[in-house]
Enzyme design. Structure first.
Site, PDB file in Angstrom:
ATOM      1  N   ASP A 193       0.749  -1.175   0.045  1.00  0.00           N
ATOM      2  CA  ASP A 193      -0.173   0.081  -0.084  1.00  0.00           C
ATOM      3  C   ASP A 193       0.907   1.267   0.104  1.00  0.00           C
ATOM      4  O   ASP A 193       0.427   2.139  -0.632  1.00  0.00           O
ATOM      5  CB  ASP A 193      -1.025   0.025   1.291  1.00  0.00           C
ATOM      6  CG  ASP A 193      -1.986  -1.177   1.276  1.00  0.00           C
ATOM      7  OD1 ASP A 193      -2.233  -1.572   0.200  1.00  0.00           O
ATOM      8  OD2 ASP A 193      -2.040  -1.778   2.350  1.00  0.00           O
ATOM      9  N   HIS A 220      -5.329  -3.614   5.569  1.00  0.00           N
ATOM     10  CA  HIS A 220      -4.975  -3.893   4.030  1.00  0.00           C
ATOM     11  C   HIS A 220      -6.195  -4.684   3.392  1.00  0.00           C
ATOM     12  O   HIS A 220      -6.343  -5.647   2.904  1.00  0.00           O
ATOM     13  CB  HIS A 220      -3.797  -4.839   4.153  1.00  0.00           C
ATOM     14  CG  HIS A 220      -3.667  -5.119   2.669  1.00  0.00           C
ATOM     15  ND1 HIS A 220      -2.766  -4.318   1.851  1.00  0.00           N
ATOM     16  CD2 HIS A 220      -3.619  -6.395   2.092  1.00  0.00           C
ATOM     17  CE1 HIS A 220      -2.648  -4.896   0.549  1.00  0.00           C
ATOM     18  NE2 HIS A 220      -2.991  -6.241   0.454  1.00  0.00           N
TER      19      HIS A 220
HETATM   20  N1  NAI Z   1      -0.343  -8.423   2.001  1.00  0.00           N
HETATM   21  C1  NAI Z   1      -0.413  -8.176   0.651  1.00  0.00           C
HETATM   22  O1  NAI Z   1      -0.228  -6.888   0.474  1.00  0.00           O
HETATM   23  C2  NAI Z   1      -0.769  -9.140  -0.514  1.00  0.00           C
HETATM   24  C3  NAI Z   1      -1.156 -10.286   0.012  1.00  0.00           C
HETATM   25  N2  NAI Z   1      -1.412 -11.205  -1.434  1.00  0.00           N
HETATM   26  C4  NAI Z   1      -1.886 -12.550  -0.814  1.00  0.00           C
HETATM   27  O2  NAI Z   1      -0.676 -13.555  -0.776  1.00  0.00           O
HETATM   28  C5  NAI Z   1      -1.223 -14.730  -1.019  1.00  0.00           C
HETATM   29  C6  NAI Z   1      -0.417 -15.522  -2.031  1.00  0.00           C
HETATM   30  O3  NAI Z   1      -0.585 -14.905  -3.324  1.00  0.00           O
HETATM   31  P1  NAI Z   1       0.034 -15.487  -4.604  1.00  0.00           P
HETATM   32  O4  NAI Z   1       1.666 -15.724  -4.383  1.00  0.00           O
HETATM   33  O5  NAI Z   1      -0.311 -14.716  -5.930  1.00  0.00           O
HETATM   34  O6  NAI Z   1      -0.673 -16.986  -4.823  1.00  0.00           O
HETATM   35  P2  NAI Z   1      -0.147 -18.320  -5.481  1.00  0.00           P
HETATM   36  O7  NAI Z   1      -1.420 -19.275  -5.746  1.00  0.00           O
HETATM   37  O8  NAI Z   1       0.444 -17.822  -6.760  1.00  0.00           O
HETATM   38  O9  NAI Z   1       0.794 -18.896  -4.553  1.00  0.00           O
HETATM   39  C7  NAI Z   1       0.516 -19.463  -3.217  1.00  0.00           C
HETATM   40  C8  NAI Z   1       1.491 -20.451  -2.939  1.00  0.00           C
HETATM   41  O10 NAI Z   1       0.939 -20.935  -1.675  1.00  0.00           O
HETATM   42  C9  NAI Z   1       1.370 -22.252  -1.537  1.00  0.00           C
HETATM   43  N3  NAI Z   1       0.519 -22.917  -0.382  1.00  0.00           N
HETATM   44  C10 NAI Z   1      -0.766 -23.168  -0.566  1.00  0.00           C
HETATM   45  N4  NAI Z   1      -1.107 -23.835   0.941  1.00  0.00           N
HETATM   46  C11 NAI Z   1       0.114 -23.701   1.230  1.00  0.00           C
HETATM   47  C12 NAI Z   1       0.680 -24.517   2.653  1.00  0.00           C
HETATM   48  N5  NAI Z   1      -0.491 -24.967   3.462  1.00  0.00           N
HETATM   49  N6  NAI Z   1       1.748 -24.174   3.260  1.00  0.00           N
HETATM   50  C13 NAI Z   1       2.492 -23.645   2.154  1.00  0.00           C
HETATM   51  N7  NAI Z   1       2.304 -23.170   0.925  1.00  0.00           N
HETATM   52  C14 NAI Z   1       1.080 -23.451   0.817  1.00  0.00           C
HETATM   53  C15 NAI Z   1       0.762 -22.863  -2.904  1.00  0.00           C
HETATM   54  O11 NAI Z   1       1.225 -24.026  -3.332  1.00  0.00           O
HETATM   55  C16 NAI Z   1       1.396 -21.783  -3.817  1.00  0.00           C
HETATM   56  O12 NAI Z   1       2.523 -22.077  -4.312  1.00  0.00           O
HETATM   57  C17 NAI Z   1      -2.607 -14.496  -1.242  1.00  0.00           C
HETATM   58  O13 NAI Z   1      -3.272 -14.831  -0.453  1.00  0.00           O
HETATM   59  C18 NAI Z   1      -2.855 -13.327  -1.805  1.00  0.00           C
HETATM   60  O14 NAI Z   1      -4.130 -12.588  -1.511  1.00  0.00           O
HETATM   61  C19 NAI Z   1      -1.109 -10.682  -2.603  1.00  0.00           C
HETATM   62  C20 NAI Z   1      -0.646  -9.770  -2.834  1.00  0.00           C
HETATM   63  C21 NAI Z   1      -0.572  -8.730  -1.781  1.00  0.00           C
HETATM   64  O1  OAA Z   2      -5.822  -7.387  -3.955  1.00  0.00           O
HETATM   65  C1  OAA Z   2      -5.310  -8.559  -3.750  1.00  0.00           C
HETATM   66  O2  OAA Z   2      -6.250  -9.386  -3.490  1.00  0.00           O
HETATM   67  C2  OAA Z   2      -3.969  -8.608  -3.513  1.00  0.00           C
HETATM   68  C3  OAA Z   2      -3.576  -7.529  -2.446  1.00  0.00           C
HETATM   69  O3  OAA Z   2      -3.695  -7.846  -1.410  1.00  0.00           O
HETATM   70  C4  OAA Z   2      -2.917  -6.600  -3.057  1.00  0.00           C
HETATM   71  O4  OAA Z   2      -2.567  -6.342  -4.311  1.00  0.00           O
HETATM   72  O5  OAA Z   2      -3.039  -5.352  -2.219  1.00  0.00           O
END
Ligand code: NAI
Ligand code: OAA
Length: 356
Positions: A193, A220
């Site tokens: 953010d 967030h």
């Molecule tokens: N805090 C923030 O600003 C943001 C948070 N996110 C969040 O981050 C998370 C991940 O996003 P992406 O990497 O795009 O998803 P993705 O689906 O590409 O990757 C997630 C990974 O987690 C793994 N996974 C699933 N269950 C698991 C477990 N029990 N133990 C270990 N690994 C496990 C999967 O195998 C996969 O490799 C989502 O919840 C998303 O909403 C995404 C962007 C910004």
């Molecule tokens: O928007 C989403 O789902 C992933 C996230 O938290 C971000 O990009 O800020």
């Protein structure tokens, strides 16, 4: 200079590598090679990424391998960890990389770590809110945090998995249940953010984003993301139109990416960048650097809510100080009330997931 090992030692080492004991044979070759190269005593911090094979996890792993503060990098996932580990381990940077696949290797992945970064869990698709991810991600975060409580209760935890407004309270409850909770060591990552706010504000002001600093407080998700444009550095004034545009764009930056990716996930590359920026700040704090200040979603007394994002000072014990919000203008005060209302429900949902 390193002493040159004698020939017998070298032959013994090569032989051990070619004929590893049975338990090692059963591991993937990627894990075996990384273990062979372990240096052990190299200076630096030990960092684990949980969810390392994912959209965020992979670029995050790459960037952490490039971070000179990291001596050991553990990559854990339930799929494809050996492949990502083999790939990243060929980079000629200092950190030793080891891969861990599946629940039965979680404890080995966590033991001895100083910092745990968690991007494990499912991302949004168009039309979904972050809260729609709760059903799946709450359980994933609970399991991973149970492992942390058992294997590295003193590690700093950077929680990325959404919905952050609920997953951080979930992690806190898991740690409380295990008797290991230290609020100074649990941080929800809201850095993206701030990164977005710096970018969008710099665009409006015609500045280099690297020269802009926008505090973003609250949480967030949607209206809980509250940019404090009255506190932008360098001090700047905005028209009401600019304030509405910027606030809306910062609050909906995640949705902008989700829609542009059209079903292929949410922000991964900018998130990996933001996660590394934040993890690096945590490591500099652990090293004892002075004046390391970033925004994060943490245990807080800044408002009546038990968790809130604001600026925090990072140090040897994690969070050394949580800063109050400073003077807000009328627009920001209204935004704060809206943010608190939504945050209260999300926090409660996380807490009751563990308590009930
Ligand atoms: N805090 C923030 O600003 C943001 C948070 N996110 C969040 O981050 C998370 C991940 O996003 P992406 O990497 O795009 O998803 P993705 O689906 O590409 O990757 C997630 C990974 O987690 C793994 N996974 C699933 N269950 C698991 C477990 N029990 N133990 C270990 N690994 C496990 C999967 O195998 C996969 O490799 C989502 O919840 C998303 O909403 C995404 C962007 C910004
Ligand atoms: O928007 C989403 O789902 C992933 C996230 O938290 C971000 O990009 O800020």
């Amino acid at each position: 200079m390193q002493p040159i090992p004698d020939v017998n030692q070298r032959i013994a080492r090569i032989s051990a590598h070619l004929h590893p004991p049975k338990s090692q044979m059963e591991e993937s070759s990627a894990l075996r090679r990384a273990n062979c190269r372990a240096k052990g005593g190299a200076p630096g911090f030990k960092v684990a990424i949980l969810g390392a094979a994912g959209g965020i996890g992979q670029p995050l792993a790459m960037l952490m391998k490039m971070n000179p503060l990291v001596s050991v990098l553990h990559l854990y996932d339930v799929v494809n960890a050996p492949g990502v580990t083999a790939d990243i381990s060929h980079m000629d940077t200092g950190a030793v990389v080891r891969g861990f696949l599946g629940q039965q290797q979680l404890e080995a992945a966590l033991t001895g770590m100083d910092l745990i970064i968690i991007p494990a869990g499912v991302p949004r698709k168009p039309g979904m809110t972050r809260d729609d991810l709760f059903k799946i991600n709450a359980g994933i975060v609970r399991t991973l945090c149970e492992g942390i409580a058992k294997c590295c209760p003193r590690a700093i935890v950077n929680l990325i998995s959404n919905p952050v407004n609920s997953t951080v309270p979930i992690a806190a409850e898991v740690f409380k249940k295990a008797g290991t909770y230290d609020p100074k060591r649990l941080l929800g990552v809201t850095m993206l953010d701030v990164v977005r706010a710096n970018t969008f504000v710099a665009e409006v002001l015609g500045l280099d984003p690297r020269d802009v600093d926008v505090p973003v407080v609250g949480g967030h998700a949607g209206v809980t993301i509250l940019p404090l444009l009255s506190q932008v550095k360098p001090p700047s004034s905005f028209t009401q139109e600019e304030i509405s545009y910027l606030t809306d764009r910062i609050q909906n930056g995640g949705t902008e990416v989700v829609e542009a990716k059209a079903g292929a996930g949410s922000a991964t590359l900018s998130m990996a960048y933001a996660a590394v920026k934040f993890a690096d700040a945590c490591l500099r704090g652990l090293r004892g650097d002075a004046g390391v200040i970033e925004c994060a979603f943490v245990s807080s007394q800044v408002t009546e809510l038990p968790f809130f994002a604001s600026k925090v000072r990072l140090g040897r014990n994690g969070i050394e100080e949580v800063y109050s919000l400073g003077p807000l203008n009328e627009y920001e005060r209204i935004g704060l009330e809206k943010a608190k209302k939504e945050l209260a429900g999300s926090i409660e949902k996380g807490v009751s997931f563990i308590r009930s």
